[in-house]
Design a protein around this motif. Structure first.
Motif: not given
Length: 391
Positions: A353-378
């Motif tokens: 599960y992921a959501e889109s957003g806009m951080g101070c440096t630009g676009p971001i994808v938000m995920v749960s902390e426990r799935k962050q590494d897996q999401a980055i890899k994908i």
């Protein structure tokens, strides 16, 4: 002869000797043409800027192209903008002048200009790639080419290992990936590092003000706007008083050394643009350009650009079922805004599960902390983000 006159003559002799040593041109002056018609501030604004440049270097001869005016500078007569451009091109092609400065000039597709500004934050010079013309009708392809054009210009004026920064505009992340691939293929690119805490070669407004990179890469429309702001922020906008103008037109196979001014350019910018042109002649811009295009060709630039335009790395995901919602506390940056929603759907497709957003440096994808590494890899495997090494 008075002692004062003797000192004046000796001063001119030593200045001429210094110019000769610097240019390597014994007895030959660099001839720069400038057209007179088109300025919002009148013909004499151009003439005064030309005279100002002439006074600064005895090794330089400034040649005017336009209506007859009162000046000691040589003039080639032309009474319309069309005629002055025709005469300018004729003089360039004949070798009567080595470079030209003008306004209202149309370059062919594939050619765009490298502006040169002095930034207010640190008083440093910075090249903006690019500011007029169009490197490509494809935005991201154009920005990749703009970076190369900027490197050509920087090397010509003596910056042998220029730093590159990519302005944080639409397509910046795609451009970053392409340039990093070009770098990996053997075309060395010295990426700048943002002054902001999170670093990276994607530049923010702060980096514009401090001239973090030697070359700031953007699309031409954005670059044109930046030139106008940097050149006239002290005058209210109607008179460009700072910088060197919009710069030379660069493109593969393009053989005319033509630099662009704005209709709002004032005398100091006009003088600096002529001196900029002189540096490009001394640095042999055509030779530098030829060598750099040969090098990027060996590094598979055309293949990289084809993949960039086709966008074959990513599957367009139209329909995919959204996984069950989770608390999303971790953010992943470095995704181009044009690909943000596809990146979210790619994670959905892989059960995250992921959501889109806009951080101070630009676009971001938000995920749960426990799935962050897996999401980055994908996202990395699918080409939506790139590793930070070398950038």
């Amino acid at each position: 002869m008075s002692e004062e006159n003797i000192k004046c003559i000796l001063g001119k002799v030593f200045n001429n000797l210094a110019d000769t040593i610097e240019t390597g041109e014994f007895g030959e002056k660099i001839k720069i043409g400038i057209t007179l018609l088109g300025s919002e501030h009148g013909i004499y604004n151009i003439v005064k800027g030309a005279e100002m440049a002439q006074q600064k270097h005895s090794s330089l001869e400034v040649i005017l192209i336009g209506p007859e005016v009162e000046t000691d500078l040589k003039i080639y007569p032309a009474d319309t903008q069309e005629k002055q451009h025709k005469k300018m091109e004729e003089l360039l092609d004949m070798g009567e002048i080595q470079a030209a400065v003008t306004m209202h000039y149309n370059f062919p597709i594939g050619v765009s200009t490298i502006g040169r500004v002095v930034t207010p934050g640190k008083g440093k010079e910075m090249l903006i790639a690019t500011t007029t013309g169009t490197s490509s009708v494809n935005r991201t392809e154009g920005m990749v080419k703009n970076a190369i054009y900027g490197i050509i210009t920087a090397k010509t004026i003596g910056i042998q290992n220029p730093t590159i920064g990519i302005l944080n505009v639409d397509g910046a992340r795609q451009v970053e990936r392409a340039l990093k691939e070009l770098n990996s293929n053997g075309y060395n690119i010295n990426f700048a590092e943002s002054i902001r805490k999170d670093g990276g070669c994607i530049m923010r407004g702060n980096d514009l003000l401090t001239a973090t990179p030697d070359i700031m890469v953007s699309d031409s429309l954005t670059g044109n706007l930046l030139m106008k702001v940097f050149s006239s922020y002290t005058t209210g906008g109607d008179y460009e008083a700072i910088g060197y103008g919009y710069g030379p037109g660069i493109g593969e196979g393009y053989q005319r050394n033509i630099l662009i001014l704005s209709r709002a350019s004032g005398e100091p910018v006009i003088a600096n643009a002529i001196l900029y042109a002189t540096q490009l002649v001394r640095g042999k811009i055509m030779e530098v350009s030829k060598k750099e295009f040969e090098r990027v060709k060996k590094a598979n630039l055309q293949g990289i650009l084809r993949e960039l335009k086709k966008d074959v790395k990513k599957e367009k995901i139209e329909e995919v079922k959204m996984p069950s919602k989770e608390v999303v506390a971790a953010s992943i940056a470095g995704i181009d805004i044009l690909e943000l929603e596809d990146a979210v759907k790619m994670l959905w497709k892989n059960g995250i599960y992921a959501e889109s957003g806009m951080g101070c440096t630009g676009p971001i994808v938000m995920v749960s902390e426990r799935k962050q590494d897996q999401a980055i890899k994908i996202l990395s495997q699918e080409g939506y983000i790139t590793q930070r090494s070398g950038c």
